[in-house]
Design a protein around this motif. Structure first.
Motif, mmCIF file in Angstrom:
data_model
loop_
_atom_site.group_PDB
_atom_site.id
_atom_site.type_symbol
_atom_site.label_atom_id
_atom_site.label_comp_id
_atom_site.label_asym_id
_atom_site.label_seq_id
_atom_site.Cartn_x
_atom_site.Cartn_y
_atom_site.Cartn_z
ATOM 1 N N PRO A 56 32.057 43.575 50.374
ATOM 2 C CA PRO A 56 31.589 42.963 49.120
ATOM 3 C C PRO A 56 32.489 41.809 48.701
ATOM 4 C CG PRO A 56 31.820 45.358 48.870
ATOM 5 C CD PRO A 56 32.402 45.000 50.195
ATOM 6 N N PHE A 57 31.892 40.763 48.138
ATOM 7 C CA PHE A 57 32.715 39.718 47.527
ATOM 8 C C PHE A 57 31.959 39.155 46.342
ATOM 9 C CE2 PHE A 57 30.953 35.513 48.514
ATOM 10 C CZ PHE A 57 29.937 35.871 49.379
ATOM 11 N N ALA A 101 44.633 41.429 36.458
ATOM 12 C CA ALA A 101 43.212 41.787 36.587
ATOM 13 C C ALA A 101 42.679 42.381 35.290
ATOM 14 C CB ALA A 101 43.015 42.761 37.749
ATOM 15 N N MET A 140 38.345 44.712 44.251
ATOM 16 C CA MET A 140 38.150 45.626 43.131
ATOM 17 C C MET A 140 38.687 47.034 43.362
ATOM 18 S SD MET A 140 36.467 46.202 40.361
ATOM 19 C CE MET A 140 35.794 47.718 41.054
ATOM 20 N N ASP A 141 38.355 47.608 44.533
ATOM 21 C CA ASP A 141 38.755 48.997 44.768
ATOM 22 C C ASP A 141 40.278 49.112 44.790
ATOM 23 O OD1 ASP A 141 38.575 47.460 47.098
ATOM 24 O OD2 ASP A 141 38.549 49.215 48.377
ATOM 25 N N MET A 165 41.580 48.875 41.154
ATOM 26 C CA MET A 165 41.426 50.160 40.444
ATOM 27 C C MET A 165 42.450 51.179 40.940
ATOM 28 S SD MET A 165 37.346 50.682 39.669
ATOM 29 C CE MET A 165 36.737 50.660 41.347
ATOM 30 N N LEU A 220 39.278 40.424 35.752
ATOM 31 C CA LEU A 220 38.900 39.865 37.043
ATOM 32 C C LEU A 220 38.463 40.960 38.011
ATOM 33 C CD1 LEU A 220 41.953 37.486 37.452
ATOM 34 C CD2 LEU A 220 39.674 36.900 36.619
ATOM 35 N N SER A 221 37.386 40.689 38.748
ATOM 36 C CA SER A 221 36.928 41.688 39.706
ATOM 37 C C SER A 221 37.564 41.483 41.075
ATOM 38 C CB SER A 221 35.407 41.651 39.828
ATOM 39 O OG SER A 221 34.996 40.331 40.036
#
Lengths: 457, 457
Positions: free
Chosen positions: A164-165, A220, A243-244, A247, A225-226
């Motif tokens: 994913p981007f 972030a 992202m992951d 988190m 920001l993702s």
């Protein structure tokens, strides 16, 4: 959700009954994260057995989600060839994490991998695992500023992406980051002939490869920001943090603080042996034990000096001081983790802790005074009212001091660029235990001296 | 980054010198999150003054980033009309957060807003602020399954969006969620004539409006989701939870646990008055104080029974028990927050804590035995070797017990659907303090009885 739980129950039933051949068809219905959860929770002896029942295709995804200890169990049982096949299919940042754990074996596995894949991983392995370089992935999508919106959309379609981007990065001829545009903003553009030079936002936020992962989490969350681009020292775009990972870092940093405050280590979440727990916890308990030794000496002095009644209140004063200090420390440590303090705020904060400690000390001091009067009464060698006054004043002083010291210690550590959480829990409690007792002893001795002076005069 | 710090320093200089007219041009160069940080850090008396120096256009963004107390300060000074103008321009979920804080005034402000905007906010205000409904935004992009990839891209371009989004949701005629596709996956599709029915992933992960925000954070981190769709009880898609809210929840839940363990409250991060701090901290200290009362009674019994030498070690046994218990509790509380435990794991875990406590107790028990022998020596009314043995066995028992109790208490609270962190910090320490002393007292009395029996026999 309830479906997933039902499938999990069935799998656990199969594990218990050793009905291995039933398991693959249940695994097929689950997300890799759920399969990883089942394996993490299963007993160590069946980790590899379960892992081998997974379809080859999703093994990389499951491996990326496993706990450190489960992962180590499984990797130990797999051959270098098997590992290299799996790691090749992982995102480069996840592959680097796995190989980073393997130490010596990683060299042979890297040699077995296709050179293109291994090259990327080798580069990532150079960075420390707690830095931006250590958690970034080298896969990103970048375009030059003179590309139009329409061309960029076609360009993205032509790439064979599988991660994913969310951002298209704009780079100059040297590969330096000059802007970014989110995919949704790109799609929103009615005029497909506009160039990225016009469309992209030039106020980008980025980190260097050696930035601490804490800084990554802070940026972030602050700027919502993702993902975050990572630059090398020539400001060349070399990767992005997804992202992951952001988190995970937020959660990891919070866990770290919690465990350190308790005098332990967040590796406990990953390793389940009692020996590991002893190794992480015992050193901190030694600090407490040492403070206890000091307290026993002070207590002995009380009793040797025939002021036995005062010794009853030693544990209260220690416990109240320790807890008041931890409350202050926690506020500062969490405040430092979430934001930062300016110099003015620092003084305001210490003043606030002083006021809080004084107020709480006043209330608790009065309560303990009444209690001591009630408990010891006239049975003591010291007049009851004098005892109540001494104990009350001591608790008040100890709590006021503890609140300020509890706030000051992590601030000082932070100033010295040390991690404020690391030494705060058991260290602050132990220091306060000792200092609170010294205050108690000091107040007692002073008041006794004053009293004999008064009576003498 | 250093640029930002220089601008911030200049602004702080202007604030100190009351050079208000200089500030707007510096604000222009900053991100709303940085402006919010400056206002948060400034003294309460200039909050509104600074806020009014911001360009109207970015006031909504800054307001969304302010601390609760700073926000309250500013809203108090603004008129209903001013607030409604700002809130109208905010994302509906942020607007609902602001109005939720205003209580009575919110009704009038909602009436002043344009009906379309106020309608969305009114709906969001119905949900509890800690649930998925309370943090979701009602803005999302959805399409029907028979749309092609090309049509979806054009459709997105035709919408006037101003909030980031990453997923295109697929819904049926009743608005129920039937699938999703990420923007990058949509763009990756070379064949623009493929329908969403084929392209979208049907294994969606979603929450209901009343799901706890903790569940939201758990799902997002577990499945690496950058946003999460929210459904009502007819499974109709009613909103989505955005990345920034997911990150906030992860951080908030961690802060909550840390503060509760210390016997405090994460509202301390937002409110700076000492009175607020006293209100949140004092109740927990009362538990400690109560445990202290009990300990003073037990200590008195030791001394009344002429086993004074044993009383020296009361604070050590209390402190070691308390800290051992907190270490175990922390592991369980964090483990419960990050994942969950199955029944088998539960027993394994308690067994592990027992083993850890026993091992650490053995080591510390031996050390304290040697210490007590060395410290008290022959000066005691009890033979030194007997004293060492009694103190050592007591510390061993207390630590073993504390490790198990510290793990058991949060598990029990969790079973009873109570928050395991809330009562664990001061409650566990206080219980262990008392129970450790009772163990000490019990071991002492038993060993003394045994000894007189032996000597008597």
């Amino acid at each position: 959700m309830s479906d997933i739980n039902r499938i999990k129950e069935r799998i656990n039933f199969c594990i218990k009954g050793e009905l291995w051949e039933q398991i693959p068809k249940f695994f097929e219905e689950l997300h890799p994260a759920d399969i990883a959860e089942i394996i993490n929770h299963a007993s160590g002896s069946v980790h590899t057995k379960l892992f081998e029942l997974i379809e080859d295709e999703i093994k990389p995804d499951v491996l990326a989600e496993l706990d450190d200890q489960t992962e180590a169990d499984i990797l130990e049982d797999l051959s270098d060839e098997e590992i290299s096949d799996i790691v090749e299919e992982m995102a480069p940042d996840d592959a680097a994490d796995v190989l980073g754990e393997l130490e010596e074996r990683s060299k042979e596995i890297l040699d077995l991998m296709e050179s293109e894949d291994s090259e990327e991983v080798r580069e990532l392995l150079q960075y420390h695992e707690d830095t931006a370089g250590g958690i970034m992935t080298p896969d990103f999508v970048a375009a030059s500023a003179n590309m139009t919106a329409g061309e960029s959309i076609d360009y993205i379609g032509s790439l064979d992406l599988d991660e994913p981007f969310y951002y298209l990065y704009v780079v100059d001829a040297e590969g330096r980051l000059t802007g970014w545009i989110q995919l949704w903003e790109l799609l929103k553009q009615a005029n497909r002939n506009q160039t990225l030079d016009v469309l992209a936002d030039k106020e980008t936020i980025s980190v260097h490869t050696d930035a601490d992962q804490e800084e990554v989490a802070r940026l972030a969350t602050k700027y919502d920001l993702s993902s975050l681009p990572v630059l090398d020292w020539q400001n060349k775009l070399v990767g992005r943090i997804t992202m992951d990972d952001i988190m995970d870092v937020i959660e990891e940093e919070a866990s770290e603080d919690i465990f350190k405050l308790a005098g332990s280590d967040d590796s406990e979440l990953d390793y389940s042996s009692p020996l590991h727990a002893v190794k992480t916890r015992l050193p901190w308990l030694m600090i407490t034990l040492f403070a206890g030794f000091v307290s026993s000496v002070i207590l002995k002095r009380f009793i040797d000096h025939h002021i036995v009644a005062l010794s009853f209140f030693v544990p209260i004063i220690m416990a109240m001081g320790g807890n008041t200090g931890i409350q202050s420390s926690t506020l500062i440590i969490r405040g430092l983790a979430v934001g930062s303090f300016s110099d003015q705020e620092l003084f305001k904060l210490l003043g606030r802790e002083l006021a809080t400690g004084a107020l709480m000390g006043l209330i608790c001091g009065m309560i303990i005074g009444v209690w001591s009067h009630f408990m010891v009464g006239s049975s003591s060698e010291i007049p009851a009212i004098f005892l109540a006054f001494t104990v009350g004043v001591s608790l008040f002083s100890a709590m006021m001091f503890a609140a300020v010291f509890g706030a000051f210690a992590p601030l000082l550590l932070n100033r010295a660029n040390a991690d404020p959480a690391v030494a705060s829990g058991p260290f602050v409690t132990a220091s306060i235990d000792i200092l609170a007792l010294l205050i108690y002893y000091g107040v007692t001795v002073t008041l006794i001296a004053l009293r004999s002076n008064l009576l003498g005069g």
